[in-house]
Each structure stands twice: as C-alpha cells, then as structure tokens.
Scaffold this motif. Structure first.
Motif, PDB file in Angstrom:
ATOM      1  N   ILE B 553       0.857  -1.189   0.000  1.00 37.73           N
ATOM      2  CA  ILE B 553       0.000   0.000   0.000  1.00 37.73           C
ATOM      3  C   ILE B 553       0.884   1.227   0.000  1.00 37.73           C
ATOM      4  CG2 ILE B 553      -1.721   1.301   1.294  1.00 37.73           C
ATOM      5  CD1 ILE B 553      -2.551  -1.295   2.615  1.00 37.73           C
ATOM      6  N   SER B 554       0.663   2.130  -0.947  1.00 33.87           N
ATOM      7  CA  SER B 554       1.409   3.377  -0.914  1.00 33.87           C
ATOM      8  C   SER B 554       0.652   4.433  -1.693  1.00 33.87           C
ATOM      9  CB  SER B 554       2.798   3.194  -1.516  1.00 33.87           C
ATOM     10  OG  SER B 554       3.473   4.433  -1.538  1.00 33.87           O
ATOM     11  N   HIS B 555       0.801   5.668  -1.271  1.00 37.11           N
ATOM     12  CA  HIS B 555       0.181   6.752  -2.028  1.00 37.11           C
ATOM     13  C   HIS B 555       1.120   7.199  -3.145  1.00 37.11           C
ATOM     14  CE1 HIS B 555       2.882   8.930   0.586  1.00 37.11           C
ATOM     15  NE2 HIS B 555       2.842   9.877  -0.315  1.00 37.11           N
ATOM     16  N   ASP B 556       2.374   6.735  -3.081  1.00 39.69           N
ATOM     17  CA  ASP B 556       3.358   7.143  -4.081  1.00 39.69           C
ATOM     18  C   ASP B 556       3.321   6.142  -5.236  1.00 39.69           C
ATOM     19  OD1 ASP B 556       5.644   7.526  -5.615  1.00 39.69           O
ATOM     20  OD2 ASP B 556       6.795   8.276  -3.912  1.00 39.69           O
ATOM     21  N   LEU B 557       2.745   6.585  -6.351  1.00 37.80           N
ATOM     22  CA  LEU B 557       2.529   5.638  -7.441  1.00 37.80           C
ATOM     23  C   LEU B 557       3.839   5.174  -8.070  1.00 37.80           C
ATOM     24  CD1 LEU B 557      -0.658   7.080  -9.142  1.00 37.80           C
ATOM     25  CD2 LEU B 557      -0.457   5.172  -7.576  1.00 37.80           C
ATOM     26  N   GLY B 558       4.868   6.010  -8.003  1.00 37.45           N
ATOM     27  CA  GLY B 558       6.173   5.597  -8.525  1.00 37.45           C
ATOM     28  C   GLY B 558       6.702   4.405  -7.750  1.00 37.45           C
ATOM     29  N   VAL B 559       6.539   4.447  -6.456  1.00 35.42           N
ATOM     30  CA  VAL B 559       6.992   3.373  -5.584  1.00 35.42           C
ATOM     31  C   VAL B 559       6.160   2.112  -5.824  1.00 35.42           C
ATOM     32  CG1 VAL B 559       7.106   2.656  -3.168  1.00 35.42           C
ATOM     33  CG2 VAL B 559       7.927   4.904  -3.828  1.00 35.42           C
ATOM     34  N   VAL B 560       4.844   2.293  -5.946  1.00 36.85           N
ATOM     35  CA  VAL B 560       3.964   1.156  -6.204  1.00 36.85           C
ATOM     36  C   VAL B 560       4.349   0.489  -7.530  1.00 36.85           C
ATOM     37  CG1 VAL B 560       1.588   0.455  -6.679  1.00 36.85           C
ATOM     38  CG2 VAL B 560       2.059   2.117  -4.891  1.00 36.85           C
ATOM     39  N   ARG B 561       4.562   1.328  -8.520  1.00 37.12           N
ATOM     40  CA  ARG B 561       4.915   0.802  -9.841  1.00 37.12           C
ATOM     41  C   ARG B 561       6.214   0.008  -9.767  1.00 37.12           C
ATOM     42  NH1 ARG B 561       5.612  -1.641 -13.508  1.00 37.12           N
ATOM     43  NH2 ARG B 561       6.012  -1.135 -15.683  1.00 37.12           N
ATOM     44  N   TYR B 562       7.174   0.513  -9.007  1.00 36.68           N
ATOM     45  CA  TYR B 562       8.483  -0.135  -8.949  1.00 36.68           C
ATOM     46  C   TYR B 562       8.375  -1.544  -8.382  1.00 36.68           C
ATOM     47  CZ  TYR B 562      13.273  -1.248  -7.805  1.00 36.68           C
ATOM     48  OH  TYR B 562      14.478  -1.884  -7.733  1.00 36.68           O
ATOM     49  N   LEU B 563       7.580  -1.707  -7.338  1.00 38.64           N
ATOM     50  CA  LEU B 563       7.585  -2.978  -6.625  1.00 38.64           C
ATOM     51  C   LEU B 563       6.475  -3.937  -7.056  1.00 38.64           C
ATOM     52  CD1 LEU B 563       9.702  -3.646  -4.550  1.00 38.64           C
ATOM     53  CD2 LEU B 563       8.041  -3.245  -2.755  1.00 38.64           C
ATOM     54  N   SER B 564       5.433  -3.423  -7.725  1.00 38.37           N
ATOM     55  CA  SER B 564       4.245  -4.255  -7.936  1.00 38.37           C
ATOM     56  C   SER B 564       4.272  -5.025  -9.246  1.00 38.37           C
ATOM     57  CB  SER B 564       2.988  -3.390  -7.913  1.00 38.37           C
ATOM     58  OG  SER B 564       2.891  -2.743  -6.689  1.00 38.37           O
ATOM     59  N   ASP B 565       3.707  -6.240  -9.180  1.00 37.26           N
ATOM     60  CA  ASP B 565       3.475  -7.013 -10.396  1.00 37.26           C
ATOM     61  C   ASP B 565       2.052  -6.799 -10.883  1.00 37.26           C
ATOM     62  OD1 ASP B 565       6.041  -8.665 -10.506  1.00 37.26           O
ATOM     63  OD2 ASP B 565       5.354  -8.922  -8.441  1.00 37.26           O
ATOM     64  N   ARG B 566       1.133  -6.710  -9.920  1.00 33.78           N
ATOM     65  CA  ARG B 566      -0.252  -6.401 -10.257  1.00 33.78           C
ATOM     66  C   ARG B 566      -0.702  -5.249  -9.396  1.00 33.78           C
ATOM     67  NH1 ARG B 566      -2.690 -11.415 -12.241  1.00 33.78           N
ATOM     68  NH2 ARG B 566      -0.932 -12.855 -12.211  1.00 33.78           N
ATOM     69  N   ILE B 567      -1.680  -4.537  -9.913  1.00 34.17           N
ATOM     70  CA  ILE B 567      -2.175  -3.381  -9.172  1.00 34.17           C
ATOM     71  C   ILE B 567      -3.691  -3.443  -9.098  1.00 34.17           C
ATOM     72  CG2 ILE B 567      -2.467  -0.864  -9.326  1.00 34.17           C
ATOM     73  CD1 ILE B 567       0.472  -0.768 -10.172  1.00 34.17           C
ATOM     74  N   ALA B 568      -4.205  -3.181  -7.907  1.00 38.16           N
ATOM     75  CA  ALA B 568      -5.650  -3.086  -7.720  1.00 38.16           C
ATOM     76  C   ALA B 568      -5.967  -1.640  -7.373  1.00 38.16           C
ATOM     77  CB  ALA B 568      -6.097  -4.004  -6.588  1.00 38.16           C
ATOM     78  N   VAL B 569      -6.887  -1.040  -8.132  1.00 41.31           N
ATOM     79  CA  VAL B 569      -7.269   0.340  -7.879  1.00 41.31           C
ATOM     80  C   VAL B 569      -8.609   0.337  -7.169  1.00 41.31           C
ATOM     81  CG1 VAL B 569      -7.705   2.594  -8.913  1.00 41.31           C
ATOM     82  CG2 VAL B 569      -6.056   1.052  -9.969  1.00 41.31           C
ATOM     83  N   LEU B 570      -8.643   0.933  -5.986  1.00 41.46           N
ATOM     84  CA  LEU B 570      -9.867   0.941  -5.191  1.00 41.46           C
ATOM     85  C   LEU B 570     -10.445   2.346  -5.144  1.00 41.46           C
ATOM     86  CD1 LEU B 570      -8.630  -1.186  -2.177  1.00 41.46           C
ATOM     87  CD2 LEU B 570     -10.324  -1.901  -3.855  1.00 41.46           C
ATOM     88  N   TYR B 571     -11.771   2.405  -5.179  1.00 41.46           N
ATOM     89  CA  TYR B 571     -12.450   3.684  -4.997  1.00 41.46           C
ATOM     90  C   TYR B 571     -13.699   3.423  -4.166  1.00 41.46           C
ATOM     91  CZ  TYR B 571     -14.675   8.154  -5.954  1.00 41.46           C
ATOM     92  OH  TYR B 571     -15.270   9.393  -5.814  1.00 41.46           O
ATOM     93  N   LEU B 572     -13.849   4.108  -3.064  1.00 42.18           N
ATOM     94  CA  LEU B 572     -14.994   3.920  -2.167  1.00 42.18           C
ATOM     95  C   LEU B 572     -15.222   2.453  -1.826  1.00 42.18           C
ATOM     96  CD1 LEU B 572     -17.925   6.309  -3.115  1.00 42.18           C
ATOM     97  CD2 LEU B 572     -16.744   6.091  -0.934  1.00 42.18           C
ATOM     98  N   GLY B 573     -14.141   1.720  -1.651  1.00 43.26           N
ATOM     99  CA  GLY B 573     -14.254   0.325  -1.250  1.00 43.26           C
ATOM    100  C   GLY B 573     -14.550  -0.636  -2.378  1.00 43.26           C
ATOM    101  N   ARG B 574     -14.697  -0.122  -3.608  1.00 40.94           N
ATOM    102  CA  ARG B 574     -14.934  -1.018  -4.755  1.00 40.94           C
ATOM    103  C   ARG B 574     -13.677  -1.154  -5.589  1.00 40.94           C
ATOM    104  NH1 ARG B 574     -19.152   1.418  -2.330  1.00 40.94           N
ATOM    105  NH2 ARG B 574     -21.200   0.617  -2.858  1.00 40.94           N
ATOM    106  N   LEU B 575     -13.513  -2.330  -6.151  1.00 40.48           N
ATOM    107  CA  LEU B 575     -12.399  -2.569  -7.052  1.00 40.48           C
ATOM    108  C   LEU B 575     -12.746  -1.947  -8.396  1.00 40.48           C
ATOM    109  CD1 LEU B 575      -9.711  -4.051  -7.142  1.00 40.48           C
ATOM    110  CD2 LEU B 575     -10.917  -6.053  -7.985  1.00 40.48           C
ATOM    111  N   MET B 576     -12.005  -0.928  -8.821  1.00 41.89           N
ATOM    112  CA  MET B 576     -12.311  -0.270 -10.092  1.00 41.89           C
ATOM    113  C   MET B 576     -11.479  -0.867 -11.214  1.00 41.89           C
ATOM    114  SD  MET B 576     -14.536   1.568  -8.870  1.00 41.89           S
ATOM    115  CE  MET B 576     -15.214   2.811  -9.941  1.00 41.89           C
ATOM    116  N   GLU B 577     -10.287  -1.325 -10.881  1.00 46.32           N
ATOM    117  CA  GLU B 577      -9.421  -1.875 -11.908  1.00 46.32           C
ATOM    118  C   GLU B 577      -8.447  -2.821 -11.250  1.00 46.32           C
ATOM    119  OE1 GLU B 577      -7.622   1.037 -14.416  1.00 46.32           O
ATOM    120  OE2 GLU B 577      -6.631  -0.453 -15.667  1.00 46.32           O
TER     121      GLU B 577
END
Lengths: 319, 681
Positions: B553-577
C-alpha cells in the motif's frame, strides 16, 4: 455525537455511578458491621434488647428489602433518623453541607484564579527562574499535609499576628463579612494543597499551546502578543485544566475532615467523622452518599463545561 | 540596497543558524547565500535534518527558543529581519510575509470557527469586524471553497485535510504578501488533493505576483512548481540554479544521487535495483573539515577531504559547491546493475492468497459505512500486489481483513494456499498467522522503545518460528544479515537507530517466521528518498530470494509501480481496476486510474495535463448510485453511469476494470478514441 446526547449520556453514567456508590455504602455501613444492634448497644447488652433494637431499626429484614427501603427513602429526601440525636438526618446534613460549601467556595474562588495565573505565568517563562519558583513552590505546598499547614497558619496569623480568628465557628446570626473572616484561615491550607495541581495542569496546557502550530499561525498573522495569548493560546490551553479543577471540587467538599476538625467547623467532613465515631449509621450512610452526589455533580458540570468549550465534542465529526 | 531596482523578496547573506543543545551550540545552517527575486518561486530540497525548515523559521524570526542566528543576515523586501523591533516585526508579518506548512489540521486553531480565523488577517490590517468577515468569505471563495458561508461557521475538525489546507492558503494569501513560504504544504495529502492544492497555489501566486519559497522533500513537486531550486545538504547549499538545469543536468554528486534514488516513471524492480546514497547525514553540529558531503561521495579525493569547496559559479546562473562539479554527471552508480531472476508464476498452482467477494461494513441501520464492497483478488507466490486509491478508498480495511485484525462481513471468503482463512487472527492456525505479517508505515511507533533490538528480534523468532537457544541465536544472525543490519545494531534501542535502520528491524520482525505474505502499509512514506530506495531494494531482494508475496500500500505511485506485479485500484471500497502493473499504468485504464496517474508530480519536467477530479470522495454511508465514481468522473457518459453499476470486465488477459465506456474510449487506449461512436458496452 451531538452535544445534547453527550450530556444525556454523561447524566446516565453519573446515575450508574451513584447507584454503585449507594450499594457500596449500604454494604459497608449496614452489612459489614454484622449485628447492628450489638454494635450499638455493646458486647454486654442483653441479647433480647439487641433483638428488639434490630427489629426496631429494621435490620432483621432481608438485605434487598432493607436496601430498597433505604435507597427509595433517600431519593425522596427522607434520609432516616439519626441514632444519636433521635431526629431526622436531613436537617443536620443540610446544615453541614451548606457550611462545607461555603468553605469550599471560598477556597475555590481563591485557588482557581491563583492556580491558573501561576501556571500560565510559569509557562510564559518556561525554563527561567520564575517558572522554577512557581513549579517548585506549588509542588512543595502540595505535599505538606493540611494539619501541618493549618497549625502553622493558626500560629502565625491567629496566635502571633492575631489578624484572623483561629476558629471557624462564628456566633449565631453573624454577617457575611464576619463569616468570611472566620473562613479565610481554614481556606488557605486547601488553597495551598490545590494550587500545585492546578498550576501544573495550567502550565502544561499553556506550554503545549504556545508550541502549537496554530499559535505559530496566529503569530505569523502579525497579531499582537496579547491577542495571540487570549484568543489562541488560553482557550486551548486551559480545557484540560477544567476537568482537574472539577475533580478537586469533590475533594474540597468531601475531604475536609482534617481542616474542619482543626478549625472546629461544623461541615460535612466533621459530621461524617463524628457519625462514624458514634456508630450513627443512618447519618454516616447519608453523609457519604451526599458527598458522592456532590462529587458526581461537580464532575458532570466539568464534563458539560468541557464539551461546551470544546467544539470537537460540541459538533461531533465531519459531516 | 539599490534604490532603482526593487529589493529581493528574500535574501539570505552568509546565514548561520545554530541550536543550543545540551549546553553546546550546534550549527544547523552554515553560510547560506541565496536570493528570491520578486514574484519568483524558489524551491528548497534536501533530506530531513538538512535544515530546510530552519531556513523558513529564521526568515520569519520564529526559531525555537534554543535557536539563534549566529551570523549573516536575512532580508525580506530589503529589510533586515533580525534588526526589526517587535512592532516592525509584527507589521512585516501582517503585511509582507505569510507561511503555509505541513499538517493543516494543526495549523488551525481547533476552538475557533474558520471564518473568525480568516477574518483576523484582515482585522490586523485595520478592517472592522463585519468587513473583515465579509472579506474572509470572499477569500475562501478565491481558494475555490464551494460554499464559503457554511465553511465560515465550521470548526477545523469538521473539514477534510484538503479543505483545511485551502483555508490556511486563504489566510496566507489574503494579505497579498510579497513572500509566501510553503513548508511541505502538500505532504500527507492524497495525490489528487495535492495536485489541486498545487494548482491553486500556482494560480494565485501568479495572480498576486507573490514570491515563493517552497520547501519540500518531494523533488517532483518542486520540479513542477519552481523557477529555481536550491539543494541543501547538512545546512549547506550544495547546488543552486534554474530548476530545469538542476534536474536535467545536476552538477553536485549529492543532487545526482538524490535524483537517481527516485523510482522513475515506469521503472520496475525487474529493471534492476535503485541507486542509493551510501552512509548517512552527519549529526547536527558535527565538525567536518573539507567537503561536508565527502564521507558519502564516490568522487571524493584528498582535496575534498582537506578543503571545503567554495561555491563555483557555472554558466546559466548555477552555483555548485563541488571541487569536481564537471565530473558529477558521470558519478558511478552504487548499485550493481541487475540482480534477480524474473519471477515465474505458475498459473496452474493455487494463488498464495485469494479474496473472494470480500466486503466489510461498519455500524448498522441508517449509518452503515460500507468500507469495502465485494472485492475479489488473487495474489501469487513471489508477486507484489499494489493497492492504490485515495484515503477512504478501503485500502487499509482490506489489509486489516487480510491480517485478521478486522473481520469481514458474512459471505466473504479469504483463502491462503487454497485453505480457508478464519476471519480473526486469534481464530487462525498458528501457521496461518505467521504466514501473514505486516510492515507498518512508522517504525518509531511499531517497535517497543524500551527493548533492545536483540530482544525484539529474539522474541519474534521465539513466537513466530518457535525457536530457542542456540538455534534461535543462529537464526537471529541469519535474519539480521538478511535485512543488511550489522552486529552493532543488536545491542541498542530503537531510538538510537535512524529511520531506515528501524524499518529494517521492522522488516526483520516480519520475516522472523518465514512469512508467505507480507502486508506493507506505506513502508517508505516516513523515509527520505535515499533511504526509501535502500528499503525498496531490500524488499525486492527478499522477495526474489524467498518467493514471498507482498500486499503493498502506498500513495506514491512511482513506488507502487516499482515494486508491484499487479495493481488493484480501489475507490470507495470497490475494485475499479485490477491487472498487471504495466498494463494498469500504460492503459487503457479506468478514468479514476487515469486521474490518479495524472496527479503524480514528476521530476522529468512538467506534469502531463492534469485530469481534475471534482469535489471530494463521497461519503461511504451514502455512496452514489450506479457507478460510484460518476459524481467525479471526467469521462462520465450520462444517465447510464448514474443508473447501472458497471460490471468488472476483462479487457485483456488478467486485466479487468469496471466502466461503461467502450474500450477505445478509455484513457491510454492505443487506438485514438473514436469520439463519434459513443457506444456503450
């Protein structure tokens, strides 16, 4: 949570507290001594006389019945009859409470402004000599027992300088000023004890508020220092102090046995003390419960005041 | 002062500041020289402890009691701040200089209504109460607060962080100051809110032609906001010049190192380690002969260690305090170029962690907060799943459910290695509990301050791995070697370690029981970039060595991108992507993902056109009908978005999103959107 709901919840909690207190007081005074009649009449009394007294007092009935009888009467203002004076407890208690309230009020009016002022001044000079003097003096006075300070005060102001009367009792029908003169000396030991507490809280709150970011914001607006302190520092600094002051109110009314005894003052503290000595159980129970009521009301007032002054509680969270 | 040209908004001339700590003066700023011209924006960057905030405090004469200016001058509008008497200082603060800093919640008086606080600014300037309140209302409108009248009567705690910061900005700019000092004004805010606040500052600053001193640890923010930038290191200005020049062609080894630490746009762990700056900042007040950066500099030679380099004036108005400034761009990298095998995921096997229709609501009746709604995700061994979304999107609740700290609603199913996972940690098998570990954001509060590091790690080994005696000691040493800690770090308490070392201890604790899944909740947010890079390297190395999976979990998308293989985007508790990191970043992606990505400030010159999200994240008590994002969606189609809940649909293998838009119309779609064929799938 809205303000009204907060107050109602606090009131409900207070009632629960008082109920618990009444149970404890009842068990402590009525049940623990065992045979009440025997306790009153002494070990040599005739068992039949003891049984008769027990029956007359109603202590031979089941506990729950006794408790209900006692508590329901207390709530309606009937506090039973004193075993010593053979008269209703109520008027005695009312007179003693009024006396204690007078003494407490004077001590309160002296110590609150002094304590807050001392604490704020210390905070403004944090780390400097003045701060040390106020803090150390406050702390030292807190640890001196009232009977020591009372006697020293009596010796200095009553006996040596003869400025103030050494006894708190005044003649029937004395005017307000005379009463005040008589109460001044007993009030001072209480002031000495409480000053340290209040000053320490006020100091801590003020130091924190002076360092707070919102104070920096206010200073950076170019506001005069006086405005910064009055509008931004003190309202936030003194909120926690209010709670402390209120809990000390309870002490001021209930914990005066020593001072009242030293100064021969007919307050609720000495009333309870004498009732306990004389095994006057109805008087003792009602007295303790009355102090509980006063204590609870003081705390309730503090909570309500706190919530009125603190917008976070008054208005609840974000909408 | 030259009478013909107007004086600089701010000038520091040989400024020295020291703090008195335990009877000794410790130098925090040494010989600082810089000027900010009228209307210019100047950025000050550097890691924590380098003296950035001290510059601001010295300039406004608000140093703490133990701090003092021990040499040099600070001039605002040509007037020496240190020479002013109290009345003049007040006038300066009232008329010429204003300040905005981190944590707007603390900057506002908690027991005074907003309107009165803003009005005070005008009252100081002589407006009567009524008029001041009127002006305050107008000013709140200028910082784009939608309903100023209702905000006026509210208290700070009733506003969101973004709103609070707008109020602070309104107070700061109300006086049209000649100098505005911003000290980390957006740190701690969501990227979307940060972007809005930065836009607002930029717009008002130009309108009022206010000069800005912008202090930030975030190089991306500075790059987008400032004309010129100064790099501070241990109280020294090591490099200064036009922003573009500094970021594209740095001429001091420290600047070069800082820029290399950042996970650049699109960079991932598969492309190798991040560069780091070896060593750490010298302690405050340390006496160092020669160049202050020499102990950490790869280029340092005998000259550097003997002679303090003077500032060298280079072409195009830049200054570098380095003997070898011409060699700085060729600074050798510290990281070995490549190090790991790509993780091969066996899709035939079961996922290490799977979430099936997981929901969580709090409260009940009319005020049910639906924190997480129907989220299904899979995490494979050796993979990182990045959780992305604004605050309030349900990231933390989801992580808590995985850890068993919050029980999910009935009907939710969590599995580990295909086996059902009990909802609460205390109901779980010991084996499951130790398979799931967490690394917190703030190692200061996560570690017991009273215990030695040795004791902390031993206890974790005893509890999680069930080891004792010699075996435990052996594993202890293996474990500290694993997280690159030394023997000397064992017999100290947490407070004696730096933030980065403490986070290594926290990682060691999490790895004591050989976990299969580690939840990393903002593990680098409290750290400086060079330390962040080292921690990210460590996490990636551990993953490659042990095939451990991360929920990151991070608010820094650069950091998330660096470490992640998959990404889940959440909005209001729903999985958007949900999809492979690369696909989610490059698109086609959900309009919400698109907006989040566009809000990220970057050092590679200006931000792309930012996609503004209107308003704030709606209340989870009354989520919008249809697609929950429709109230803020910049690509909203129409009634269908308000009426129908879009299904999660797969747009590419393993990449699904929840939107009514046609694939071609999504942001980042390869094919140009066919605007006239507005079809709904």
């Amino acid at each position: 949570m809205s303000g009204l709901r907060f107050v109602l919840r606090r009131v409900a909690l207070s009632l629960v507290t008082l109920w618990l207190l009444s149970v404890i007081v009842f068990l402590g005074a009525q049940v623990l001594p065992g045979d009440v009649g025997r306790a009153i009449l002494g070990p040599l009394a005739d068992p039949r006389a003891v049984a008769a007294l027990d029956h007359k007092l109603g202590v031979d009935r089941p506990l729950l019945v006794q408790y209900w009888d006692w508590s329901s009467h207390f709530v309606t203002g009937d506090m039973g009859r004193s075993l010593v004076y053979r008269q209703p407890v109520g008027p005695f208690l009312a007179a003693a409470l009024a006396n204690s309230l007078k003494l407490a009020a004077i001590a309160f009016l002296l110590v609150v402004p002094l304590g807050i002022f001392g604490g704020v001044v210390a905070a403004m000079n944090v780390g400097r000599a003045l701060d040390r003097i106020i803090t150390v003096t406050g702390l030292s006075m807190t640890v001196v027992p009232e009977f020591v300070s009372s006697i020293v005060l009596i010796l200095i102001f009553g006996v040596w300088l003869e400025w103030l009367p050494v006894s708190a009792s005044w003649r029937e029908g004395a005017g307000a000023f005379t009463q005040f003169r008589h109460l001044l000396l007993p009030a001072v030991p209480l002031v000495l004890v409480l000053f340290g507490y209040i000053a320490r809280m006020a100091r801590a709150g003020t130091v924190e508020a002076l360092d707070a970011d919102y104070t920096r914001t206010a200073v950076m607006k170019g506001l005069p220092f006086r405005t910064v302190v009055w509008r931004h520092v003190l309202p936030n600094a003194l909120l926690p102090t209010i709670t402390v002051i209120a809990t000390q109110m309870g002490y001021l009314i209930g914990g005066l046995v020593v001072v009242e005894t030293v100064f021969h003052y007919q307050g609720i503290g000495s009333l309870i003390y004498n009732a306990a000595k004389a095994k006057d159980f109805p008087m003792l129970e009602s007295g303790v419960l009355m102090i509980g009521v006063v204590y609870t009301i003081a705390t309730l007032i503090a909570d309500v005041l706190y919530s009125l002054l603190n917008p976070r509680i008054r208005f609840g969270g974000r909408e | 002062m030259n009478v013909a040209t107007p004086p600089d908004a701010l000038a520091a001339e040989g400024l020295d500041v020291c703090y008195r700590v335990r009877g000794r003066d410790r130098v925090v700023l040494r010989g600082l020289d810089f000027r900010i011209r009228r209307g210019e924006s100047f950025g000050l960057v550097g890691e924590s402890g380098c003296g950035k905030s001290t510059v601001a405090l010295a300039a406004t004469r608000y140093l703490p009691r133990n701090g003092r200016v021990s040499g040099g001058r600070v001039l605002i509008d040509g007037r020496d701040v240190l020479e002013l008497d109290n009345a003049e200082l007040r006038r300066l603060r009232a008329h010429s200089v204003a300040m905005v800093y981190q944590e707007p919640a603390k900057a506002l008086n908690p027991s005074m209504p907003i309107g009165r606080q803003v009005a005070e600014v005008f009252e100081v300037l002589g407006s009567p109460r009524r008029e001041a309140l009127e002006k305050a209302r107008a000013m709140l409108g200028r910082v784009r607060i939608a309903d100023p009248a209702s905000v006026m009567v509210r208290y700070p705690h009733q506003l969101s962080g973004g709103m609070q910061q707008r109020v602070v900005i309104a107070m700061a700019l109300a006086i049209r100051p000649s100098l505005l000092i911003l000290d980390e004004p957006t740190t701690g805010l969501d990227a979307t809110v940060e972007a809005e606040i930065l836009d607002l500052i930029e717009q008002l600053r130009r309108e009022y032609s206010t000069a800005v001193l912008f202090i930030s640890h975030n190089l991306g923010v500075i790059a987008g906001m400032c004309d010129r930038v100064g790099v501070l290191y241990a109280g020294r200005m090591v490099e200064e010049g036009p922003t573009r020049a500094i970021f594209e062609d740095p001429r001091h080894p420290y600047t070069v190192g800082l820029l290399r630490c950042l996970p650049r746009r699109g960079r991932s762990k598969a492309q190798g380690r991040l560069d780091t700056i070896p060593g750490q900042l010298p302690p405050i007040g340390a006496q160092i002969t020669g160049c202050i950066f020499a102990p950490r500099c790869v280029l340092a030679d005998d000259l550097c260690r003997a002679v303090d380099p003077p500032p060298v004036r280079l072409s195009d108005g830049r200054v570098s305090a380095c003997h070898h400034h011409e060699r700085a761009p060729d600074l050798p990298t510290t990281a070995p170029p490549a190090r790991r095998l790509a993780v091969l995921v066996d899709q035939a096997a079961v996922p290490v962690l799977s979430l099936d229709h997981v929901s969580k609501s709090f409260g009940g009746g009319a005020v049910t907060v639906r924190a997480v709604t129907d989220v299904s995700l899979e995490l494979w061994a050796g993979e990182t799943l990045g959780l992305v979304g604004e605050s309030g999107s349900g990231k933390t609740t989801l992580a808590r459910m995985i850890l068993g700290l919050t029980g999910p609603d009935a009907g939710s199913e969590l599995r580990i290695n295909g086996r059902a996972l009990a909802s609460h940690a205390f109901q779980r098998h010991a084996a499951h509990r130790k398979s799931l570990q967490i690394i917190f954001q703030n190692p200061d509060t996560a570690l017991n301050r009273a215990r030695l590091i040795r004791r902390l790690i031993s206890r974790a080994l005893g509890k999680l791995a069930g080891l004792a005696g010699a075996e435990r000691l052996e594993r202890l040493h293996a474990l500290i070697a694993l997280v690159r800690l030394g023997e000397r770090h064992l017999d100290v308490r947490p407070r004696q370690l730096s933030g980065g070392l403490k986070q290594r201890v926290a990682i060691a604790l999490a790895f004591a029981g050989d976990p299969r899944v580690v939840v990393c909740d903002e593990p680098t947010s409290a750290l400086d970039v060079s330390v962040q890079a080292a921690i990210l390297n460590l996490l990636a190395d551990l993953q490659a060595e042990r095939q451990v999976s991360y929920v990151f979990i991070s608010h820094d998308l650069g950091v998330v991108r660096y470490l992640s293989d998959r990404i889940a985007v959440l909005y209001l508790g729903r999985l958007m992507e949900f999809g492979p990191a690369e696909a989610v970043f490059s698109g086609p992606h959900h309009p919400y993902t698109e907006a989040l990505l566009s809000a990220v400030p970057s050092v590679e010159g200006g931000r792309p056109e930012r996609i503004a999200l209107r308003g704030e994240i709606p209340s989870p008590v009354r989520p919008p009908s249809g697609c929950v994002f429709h109230t803020r969606c910049p690509r909203k189609i129409g009634a269908i978005c308000e009426r129908d809940v879009p299904q999660l649909r797969e747009i590419a293998p393993g990449h699904s999103l929840r939107c009514h838009l046609h694939l071609d119309e999504l942001g980042g779609a390869q094919a140009p959107a066919a605007a006239d064929q507005a079809s709904v799938s």
